[in-house]
Design an enzyme around this catalytic site. Structure first.
Site, PDB file in Angstrom:
ATOM      1  N   CYS A 144      -0.675   6.428   9.715  1.00 22.54           N
ATOM      2  CA  CYS A 144       0.516   5.679  10.144  1.00 22.54           C
ATOM      3  C   CYS A 144       0.136   4.378  10.834  1.00 22.54           C
ATOM      4  O   CYS A 144      -0.728   4.361  11.699  1.00 22.54           O
ATOM      5  CB  CYS A 144       1.309   6.474  11.157  1.00 22.54           C
ATOM      6  SG  CYS A 144       1.576   8.155  10.683  1.00 22.54           S
TER       7      CYS A 144
ATOM      8  N   CYS B 151       6.434  -6.501   7.120  1.00 21.50           N
ATOM      9  CA  CYS B 151       7.558  -5.963   7.890  1.00 21.50           C
ATOM     10  C   CYS B 151       8.002  -7.005   8.908  1.00 21.50           C
ATOM     11  O   CYS B 151       7.159  -7.600   9.578  1.00 21.50           O
ATOM     12  CB  CYS B 151       7.147  -4.684   8.616  1.00 21.50           C
ATOM     13  SG  CYS B 151       8.517  -3.918   9.515  1.00 21.50           S
TER      14      CYS B 151
ATOM     15  N   GLU C 153       0.827  -1.201   0.000  1.00 21.80           N
ATOM     16  CA  GLU C 153       0.000   0.000   0.000  1.00 21.80           C
ATOM     17  C   GLU C 153       0.859   1.248   0.000  1.00 21.80           C
ATOM     18  O   GLU C 153       1.965   1.256   0.536  1.00 21.80           O
ATOM     19  CB  GLU C 153      -0.917  -0.016   1.223  1.00 21.80           C
ATOM     20  CG  GLU C 153      -1.956  -1.097   1.076  1.00 21.80           C
ATOM     21  CD  GLU C 153      -2.798  -1.297   2.304  1.00 21.80           C
ATOM     22  OE1 GLU C 153      -2.739  -0.467   3.218  1.00 21.80           O
ATOM     23  OE2 GLU C 153      -3.514  -2.307   2.333  1.00 21.80           O
TER      24      GLU C 153
ATOM     25  N   CYS D 299       6.710  -4.497  15.641  1.00 17.92           N
ATOM     26  CA  CYS D 299       6.369  -3.534  16.697  1.00 17.92           C
ATOM     27  C   CYS D 299       4.928  -3.801  17.117  1.00 17.92           C
ATOM     28  O   CYS D 299       4.064  -3.974  16.250  1.00 17.92           O
ATOM     29  CB  CYS D 299       6.493  -2.094  16.183  1.00 17.92           C
ATOM     30  SG  CYS D 299       8.124  -1.731  15.513  1.00 17.92           S
TER      31      CYS D 299
ATOM     32  N   CYS E 270       1.697  -1.692  15.723  1.00 17.75           N
ATOM     33  CA  CYS E 270       1.602  -1.397  14.294  1.00 17.75           C
ATOM     34  C   CYS E 270       0.904  -2.518  13.531  1.00 17.75           C
ATOM     35  O   CYS E 270       1.224  -3.691  13.701  1.00 17.75           O
ATOM     36  CB  CYS E 270       3.014  -1.192  13.743  1.00 17.75           C
ATOM     37  SG  CYS E 270       3.082  -1.058  11.952  1.00 17.75           S
TER      38      CYS E 270
ATOM     39  N   CYS F 160       3.721   8.693   0.573  1.00 22.78           N
ATOM     40  CA  CYS F 160       4.221   7.790   1.606  1.00 22.78           C
ATOM     41  C   CYS F 160       4.404   6.413   0.959  1.00 22.78           C
ATOM     42  O   CYS F 160       3.432   5.767   0.569  1.00 22.78           O
ATOM     43  CB  CYS F 160       3.217   7.736   2.750  1.00 22.78           C
ATOM     44  SG  CYS F 160       3.673   6.577   4.031  1.00 22.78           S
TER      45      CYS F 160
HETATM   46  N1  SAH Z   1       9.030   0.993   9.532  1.00 25.02           N
HETATM   47  C1  SAH Z   1       9.435   2.340   9.609  1.00 25.02           C
HETATM   48  C2  SAH Z   1       8.599   3.247   8.760  1.00 25.02           C
HETATM   49  C3  SAH Z   1       7.162   2.935   8.647  1.00 25.02           C
HETATM   50  S1  SAH Z   1       6.197   3.104  10.110  1.00 25.02           S
HETATM   51  C4  SAH Z   1       9.432   2.828  11.010  1.00 25.02           C
HETATM   52  O1  SAH Z   1       8.915   2.129  11.884  1.00 25.02           O
HETATM   53  O2  SAH Z   1       9.963   3.899  11.256  1.00 25.02           O
HETATM   54  C5  SAH Z   1       5.877   4.862  10.094  1.00 25.02           C
HETATM   55  C6  SAH Z   1       5.583   5.478  11.461  1.00 25.02           C
HETATM   56  O3  SAH Z   1       4.289   5.068  11.915  1.00 25.02           O
HETATM   57  C7  SAH Z   1       6.560   5.052  12.548  1.00 25.02           C
HETATM   58  O4  SAH Z   1       7.030   6.174  13.239  1.00 25.02           O
HETATM   59  C8  SAH Z   1       5.712   4.187  13.440  1.00 25.02           C
HETATM   60  O5  SAH Z   1       6.180   4.223  14.746  1.00 25.02           O
HETATM   61  C9  SAH Z   1       4.363   4.785  13.289  1.00 25.02           C
HETATM   62  N2  SAH Z   1       3.265   3.896  13.654  1.00 25.02           N
HETATM   63  C10 SAH Z   1       3.202   2.564  13.574  1.00 25.02           C
HETATM   64  N3  SAH Z   1       1.985   2.117  13.974  1.00 25.02           N
HETATM   65  C11 SAH Z   1       1.264   3.196  14.316  1.00 25.02           C
HETATM   66  C12 SAH Z   1      -0.083   3.400  14.759  1.00 25.02           C
HETATM   67  N4  SAH Z   1      -0.918   2.381  14.928  1.00 25.02           N
HETATM   68  N5  SAH Z   1      -0.478   4.661  14.985  1.00 25.02           N
HETATM   69  C13 SAH Z   1       0.339   5.713  14.781  1.00 25.02           C
HETATM   70  N6  SAH Z   1       1.600   5.583  14.337  1.00 25.02           N
HETATM   71  C14 SAH Z   1       2.059   4.347  14.098  1.00 25.02           C
HETATM   72 FE1  SF4 Z   2       7.616  -2.268  10.782  1.00 25.95          FE
HETATM   73 FE2  SF4 Z   2       5.454  -1.079  11.738  1.00 25.95          FE
HETATM   74 FE3  SF4 Z   2       7.600  -1.324  13.280  1.00 25.95          FE
HETATM   75 FE4  SF4 Z   2       7.656   0.384  11.193  1.00 25.95          FE
HETATM   76  S1  SF4 Z   2       6.362   0.529  13.029  1.00 25.95           S
HETATM   77  S2  SF4 Z   2       9.245  -1.104  11.793  1.00 25.95           S
HETATM   78  S3  SF4 Z   2       6.362  -0.769   9.737  1.00 25.95           S
HETATM   79  S4  SF4 Z   2       6.358  -3.026  12.487  1.00 25.95           S
END
Ligand code: SAH
Ligand code: SF4
Length: 350
Positions: A337, A112, A91, A116, A119, A105
């Site tokens: 995000c 991934c 996406e 985390c 996410c 974006c």
């Molecule tokens: N994987 C990379 C980039 C993609 S995630 C990273 O983690 O930096 C992009 C941003 O979205 C990151 O800062 C992440 O912490 C944030 N993010 C992930 N899940 C989220 C959520 N449910 N709500 C708000 N931000 C979120």
């Molecule tokens: Fe991967 Fe989501 Fe963590 Fe970014 S925030 S590194 S996309 S698991």
């Protein structure tokens, strides 16, 4: 599976010219420019002789992926679902600030591996790295929907620094003045904190902007929220960022997703303030966007309350930190995000 003629979208001007051996270099340049404009087919390359267009069409495809779905949010956000040659889906999102500033974006991986806990992409697991062409194509498709794009953020699916070679190629293509000609200062890579990747970026570029998803600088909590912390401890992350800043001299963004009642404690404030010491950094507070599927150690996560966000930001400012808050766009299309993982028609009605 569709026919798999090699796609040209992931080739730099030089690589394209060497791939098209029997074609004079100036023709290679023309073709490169056509692809950067996102033409749908070789047939649209009107200054290329018909016979050459036909022969290219027999041997190559322009793009390896295709748009499989598209959602428009009333706030101007566009979310695309892109189908890759091997049926994987990724996406990409176009964010609009209402004026003429559009931000693409882009995803760096299908899924991934970082897991985390907050996410959505992290819950889906990892399929594979994207090719340079697949990254470039996301940009071209988004532009075809929304017009000129001012900024790129590599903040879609995946961990960009685990796919640095292909990402480098893609960014070289997108910043080529013969092509889309984007400015490196308008490109941001966001990482969960891969120490080795940050050092590689410092040593060999590209010198784009860097954002790190810190979330908290309390090592114990961060390890529970972001497993990446185990192999990339905060002390090593800090050293890598200091090294990056010495080499690149650019301000770093520290993203902190605010999870209501979890990382808004005094300890998180103090550890963040300590972590930023010696760094030229700005803290970007991102209120957590709800993701149904996720939980943290058996308990549901919740959005931070408005006063929780304000108190957190205010306290960081009192500690002398520079703070911004990310605007929430694309919530209705689940393009905000951390909500990238699949298309759910229900959310588009939002
Ligand atoms: N994987 C990379 C980039 C993609 S995630 C990273 O983690 O930096 C992009 C941003 O979205 C990151 O800062 C992440 O912490 C944030 N993010 C992930 N899940 C989220 C959520 N449910 N709500 C708000 N931000 C979120
Ligand atoms: Fe991967 Fe989501 Fe963590 Fe970014 S925030 S590194 S996309 S698991």
């Amino acid at each position: 599976m569709r026919d798999r003629k090699p796609a040209l979208s992931g080739l730099s001007l030089q690589d394209l010219q060497s791939a098209l051996k029997d074609v004079p270099p100036y023709r290679g340049r023309q073709i490169f420019q056509w692809i950067s404009r996102g033409v749908p087919s070789f047939q649209s390359m009107t200054d290329i002789p018909l016979s050459l267009r036909a022969s290219l069409d027999r041997q190559y495809s322009l793009y390896s992926s295709s748009i499989s779905a598209h959602l428009d949010d009333p706030d101007g956000t566009v979310k695309l679902q892109i189908l890759l040659y091997d049926q994987e889906r990724i996406e990409s999102v176009l964010l609009s600030d209402g004026a003429d500033r559009r931000t693409a974006c882009l995803s760096a991986q299908a899924g991934c591996p970082m897991a985390c806990v907050f996410c959505k992409t992290g819950t889906r697991g990892f399929s594979r790295n994207l090719t340079a062409g697949e990254i470039v194509e996301q940009f071209l498709y988004l532009r075809s929907f929304g017009g000129a794009i001012a900024n790129i953020v590599i903040m879609g699916m995946g961990e960009p620094l685990l796919n640095l070679p292909e990402l480098r190629k893609a960014l070289a293509i997108l910043t080529d003045p013969e092509g889309a000609g984007l400015s490196k200062r308008r490109i941001t890579i966001s990482t969960s904190g891969i120490v080795q990747g940050i050092r590689e970026l410092a040593d060999a570029g590209p010198d784009v902007r860097l954002a790190v998803s810190l979330t908290t600088a309390d090592p114990e909590l961060r390890e529970r929220l972001m497993p990446v912390t185990k192999a990339n401890p905060l002390s090593e992350l800090k050293d890598a960022l200091l090294y990056y800043q010495r080499r690149q001299g650019q301000r770093i963004t520290l993203e902190t997703v605010l999870l209501g009642g979890v990382n808004t404690r005094e300890k998180d404030l103090q550890s963040l303030a300590q972590f930023t010491q010696g760094l030229e950094a700005i803290v970007n507070v991102i209120p957590w966007n709800p993701v149904e599927e996720v939980s943290f150690e058996g308990k549901p996560l919740r959005e931070p309350f408005r006063n929780e966000i304000e108190r957190f930001k205010g306290a960081l400012e009192k500690l002398g930190l520079k703070v911004t808050q990310r605007f929430r766009k694309g919530r209705c299309v689940a393009g905000a995000c951390g909500q990238l993982a699949d298309f759910r028609g229900g959310e588009s009605a939002g």
